[in-house]
Scaffold this motif. Structure first.
Motif, mmCIF file in Angstrom:
data_model
loop_
_atom_site.group_PDB
_atom_site.id
_atom_site.type_symbol
_atom_site.label_atom_id
_atom_site.label_comp_id
_atom_site.label_asym_id
_atom_site.label_seq_id
_atom_site.Cartn_x
_atom_site.Cartn_y
_atom_site.Cartn_z
ATOM 1 N N LEU A 1 104.015 5.298 26.423
ATOM 2 C CA LEU A 1 102.853 6.076 25.274
ATOM 3 C C LEU A 1 102.135 5.301 24.651
ATOM 4 N N ASP A 2 102.590 4.821 23.825
ATOM 5 C CA ASP A 2 100.564 4.281 23.525
ATOM 6 C C ASP A 2 100.440 3.432 23.985
ATOM 7 N N GLY A 3 100.948 2.530 25.308
ATOM 8 C CA GLY A 3 100.348 1.401 25.887
ATOM 9 C C GLY A 3 100.346 0.325 25.102
ATOM 10 N N LYS A 4 101.654 -0.371 24.469
ATOM 11 C CA LYS A 4 102.707 -1.782 23.987
ATOM 12 C C LYS A 4 102.648 -1.610 24.960
ATOM 13 N N ALA B 1 109.245 13.421 33.791
ATOM 14 C CA ALA B 1 108.221 12.735 34.488
ATOM 15 C C ALA B 1 108.701 11.870 33.333
ATOM 16 N N LEU B 2 108.737 11.295 32.580
ATOM 17 C CA LEU B 2 108.828 10.479 31.642
ATOM 18 C C LEU B 2 109.942 9.628 32.014
ATOM 19 N N ALA B 3 110.982 10.338 32.255
ATOM 20 C CA ALA B 3 112.300 9.474 33.333
ATOM 21 C C ALA B 3 111.544 8.095 34.285
ATOM 22 N N VAL C 1 108.248 9.101 19.010
ATOM 23 C CA VAL C 1 108.828 10.556 19.391
ATOM 24 C C VAL C 1 107.759 10.953 20.514
ATOM 25 N N ALA C 2 108.642 10.579 21.823
ATOM 26 C CA ALA C 2 108.391 11.873 22.853
ATOM 27 C C ALA C 2 108.946 12.907 23.059
#
Length: 171
Positions: free
Chosen positions: A103-106, A90-92, A66-67
């Motif tokens: 967000l998790d580096g995956k 920023a997310l966009a 979840v963001a």
């Protein structure tokens, strides 16, 4: 089955492509089949306890990262969901970057699901994503979001809760 695709009236459009109206059962199945989905929730989930409850249930049942945008994080703390705070603009920008690892580096996400945003705000964000990324976006908002890939139509709050329940049943 709740019919959420009747009213897709819009007052202005952004570009030549508008979202396809989608039923809750189809949206639920698409979310569950996505390889790397991201659930983006806005602060409007905090204005309705039932909406917050459904948001948490969606995140848990589909095991979605979840963001949390705006101040929505306050409703998600200690709820057993994998939520991280981030500014929606920023997310966009990050979502348009093919080298961003999430967000998790995956790795990059393939599908985003949006809920709890102001229509005028999320439409602008999705306009950029529609133009500059290959992401699928599913708007499970109460209003028809024309810049999403797929969206519920314009529905009442009661029908919206029913639609979210049906979506949850199909995750």
């Amino acid at each position: 089955m709740v019919d959420v695709i009747k009213n897709t009236q819009i007052h202005c459009t952004y570009g030549c492509k508008s979202s396809k109206a989608v039923q809750p059962d189809v949206a639920g199945k698409m979310i569950s089949k996505a390889k790397r989905p991201l659930f983006i929730v806005g602060s409007q989930i905090l204005k309705d306890e039932e909406l917050l409850k459904r948001s948490i249930e969606i995140a848990k049942k589909a095991d979605l990262p979840v963001a949390a945008t705006g101040h929505s994080m306050s409703g998600l703390v200690d709820q057993g969901v994998n939520a991280k705070y981030i500014n929606v603009h920023a997310l966009a920008t990050y979502l348009c970057d093919p080298n961003w690892t999430g967000l998790d580096g995956k790795g990059q996400y393939d599908t985003i699901i949006v809920l709890g945003h102001f229509k005028y705000y999320i439409d602008q964000v999705l306009s950029g994503l529609k133009s500059f990324s290959k992401l699928k976006s599913i708007a499970i908002e109460r209003e028809y979001i024309q810049n999403a890939t797929m969206s519920f139509g314009n529905i009442t709050p009661a029908v919206h809760i029913e639609a979210l329940d049906e979506l949850i049943d199909n995750l």
